[in-house]
Design a protein around this motif. Structure first.
Motif, PDB file in Angstrom:
ATOM      1  N   CYS A 107       0.838  -1.192   0.000  1.00 50.36           N
ATOM      2  CA  CYS A 107       0.000   0.000   0.000  1.00 50.36           C
ATOM      3  C   CYS A 107       0.871   1.239   0.000  1.00 50.36           C
ATOM      4  N   PHE A 112      -0.183   3.935   1.539  1.00 52.15           N
ATOM      5  CA  PHE A 112      -0.474   4.570   2.814  1.00 52.15           C
ATOM      6  C   PHE A 112      -0.030   3.626   3.941  1.00 52.15           C
ATOM      7  N   ARG A 113      -0.024   4.141   5.141  1.00 52.18           N
ATOM      8  CA  ARG A 113       0.269   3.326   6.326  1.00 52.18           C
ATOM      9  C   ARG A 113      -0.718   3.694   7.425  1.00 52.18           C
ATOM     10  N   CYS A 155      -4.332   0.067  10.632  1.00 52.26           N
ATOM     11  CA  CYS A 155      -4.248  -1.050   9.687  1.00 52.26           C
ATOM     12  C   CYS A 155      -2.850  -1.642   9.637  1.00 52.26           C
ATOM     13  N   MET A 156      -1.837  -0.779   9.583  1.00 50.64           N
ATOM     14  CA  MET A 156      -0.463  -1.269   9.394  1.00 50.64           C
ATOM     15  C   MET A 156       0.461  -0.610  10.401  1.00 50.64           C
ATOM     16  N   GLU A 163      -3.497  -1.772  -1.223  1.00 52.27           N
ATOM     17  CA  GLU A 163      -4.164  -0.855  -2.141  1.00 52.27           C
ATOM     18  C   GLU A 163      -4.215  -1.510  -3.521  1.00 52.27           C
ATOM     19  N   SER A 186      -4.700  -5.732   5.757  1.00 51.04           N
ATOM     20  CA  SER A 186      -4.205  -5.565   4.389  1.00 51.04           C
ATOM     21  C   SER A 186      -3.908  -6.905   3.714  1.00 51.04           C
TER      22      SER A 186
HETATM   23 FE1  SF4 Z   1      -3.474   0.945   3.026  1.00 53.71          FE
HETATM   24 FE2  SF4 Z   1      -4.577  -0.295   5.093  1.00 53.71          FE
HETATM   25 FE3  SF4 Z   1      -4.844   2.312   4.797  1.00 53.71          FE
HETATM   26 FE4  SF4 Z   1      -6.097   0.642   3.078  1.00 53.71          FE
HETATM   27  S1  SF4 Z   1      -6.489   0.866   5.263  1.00 53.71           S
HETATM   28  S2  SF4 Z   1      -4.991   2.558   2.653  1.00 53.71           S
HETATM   29  S3  SF4 Z   1      -4.568  -1.011   3.022  1.00 53.71           S
HETATM   30  S4  SF4 Z   1      -2.908   1.211   5.131  1.00 53.71           S
END
Ligand code: SF4
Ligand code: SAM
Length: 341
Positions: A32, A34-35, A39-40, A79, A337
């Motif tokens: 992804c 993003f972080r 989620c991560m 993502e 994820s």
């Molecule tokens: Fe990425 Fe998880 Fe955020 Fe989705 S929720 S954008 S998979 S870090």
């Protein structure tokens, strides 16, 4: 003689609790751009690329599921739009929409790549997407996603709408972070003609934060919202677990996904496939089936089809999510994820 009509045996996938499996969610990558903090962790170890199914293998596997009765397919991740050549897979899967075998092809995205891909998504038959967005405040957006830009996502949303895609905004409800902002977000989403769904945080995967601090029961959020909005229960369904209300003041729909406070398992019609070909029969359980080996073992689909049947035969009745306040450990060790939410 009995009046009962005996139907011919079909290929349909039905689990031991009589639930027909018609919905497949596919995590096409665990990576992804993003972080998101819930989620991560900031420094994630991702799967080695060699473990991933190729796009051709993903297409083949999805096609087997469609032949076995899947009518709705959602791509997610990580993502989904950061996977290389993902539009090729979407184009390939689009052929099942043309034949009518598949009712809906959709995706859940963080919106960061939508300006680039919105037109092609529509062209390949996608009509509806979910965009995840937890705040309308640019600084808070950066804080929660660590790496994301709100402006870029808003541009993506505009591009998607211009392309003709219908959008639902998904927001994770986080105590002390965005709960006070929810009425504004609802007015904004509904003002742009978008539905919105709020989600409770689920205890999946180790993260840096403490989930017991973030967790906000949606029963509480709903009670808070009821002080300024008139919320009317409506029977609207999208095939997912959300329960919807209509907000009388905005005329828009608001969904609540409440895995923690209200179990939604009894009507579960879905299974989840990861990008390595692992099938999870339940988001909230560790049990899984490997479909990559049977897929690669034979050019025909008999082995993989049998492995799917065997896996559906042990789909559990429900999840056991709890946020354990003593150990603070997640009840499911894999990150969202991996299975894609
Ligand atoms: Fe990425 Fe998880 Fe955020 Fe989705 S929720 S954008 S998979 S870090
Ligand atoms: N990257 C895409 C996105 O963010 O939309 C798709 C994958 S993301 C894992 C799918 C959804 O799961 C997002 O709406 C995200 O907010 C949600 N999610 C991630 N971790 C979660 C958690 N621990 N509890 C509840 N929802 C979570």
């Amino acid at each position: 003689m009995s009046e009962d009509i005996i139907l011919p045996a079909t290929q349909a996938m039905t689990d031991p609790f009589g639930r027909d499996i018609t919905y497949l969610r596919v995590s096409v990558t665990d990576r992804c751009d993003f972080r998101c903090t819930y989620c991560m962790s900031e420094h994630m170890t991702f799967l080695p690329k060699k473990d991933l199914l190729t796009l051709e293998e993903l297409d083949r596997l999805c096609t087997v599921f469609i032949e076995k009765g899947v009518r709705k397919l959602r791509l997610t991740g990580g993502e989904p739009l950061v996977r290389k050549n993902i539009m090729h897979l979407i184009e390939q899967l689009g052929r099942h929409l043309e034949t009518g075998a598949l009712e809906e092809l959709t995706l859940t995205t963080n919106g960061s790549q939508l300006t680039k891909h919105a037109d092609a998504l529509f062209e390949h038959g996608v009509r509806r997407i979910n965009v995840s967005m937890d705040t309308l405040d640019p600084d808070k957006f950066r804080q929660i996603t660590r790496w994301g830009s709100l402006d870029r996502v808003l541009d993506g949303i505009r591009a998607a709408q211009a392309a003709g895609l219908r959008i639902k905004i998904n927001a994770v409800a986080l105590k002390g972070f965005n709960d006070a902002e929810m009425p504004e977000m609802i007015r904004w989403a509904h003002g742009q003609g978008m539905d919105m769904t709020v989600i409770e945080t689920m205890p999946m995967g180790e993260i840096e934060e403490d989930r017991t601090d973030q967790y906000l029961p949606l029963s509480q959020l709903r009670a808070d919202l009821s002080r300024q909005f008139t919320l009317e229960d409506i029977p609207y369904k999208t095939g997912g677990p959300a329960r919807y209300v209509e907000v009388r003041e905005t005329g828009g729909r608001l969904g609540f996904i409440t895995p923690m406070t209200h179990n939604f398992c009894e009507s579960c019609n879905r299974v989840r496939l990861t990008c390595t070909g692992t099938l999870y029969m339940c988001l909230g359980q560790e049990d899984a089936a490997d479909l990559r080996a049977p897929l690669r073992e034979s050019e025909g689909n008999e082995l993989v089809s049998a492995a799917i049947d065997e896996a559906i035969g042990r789909k559990p009745k429900g999840h056991d999510f709890i946020i354990d306040r003593r150990t603070k450990r997640p009840s499911v060790s894999r990150h969202m994820s991996v299975t894609g939410g």
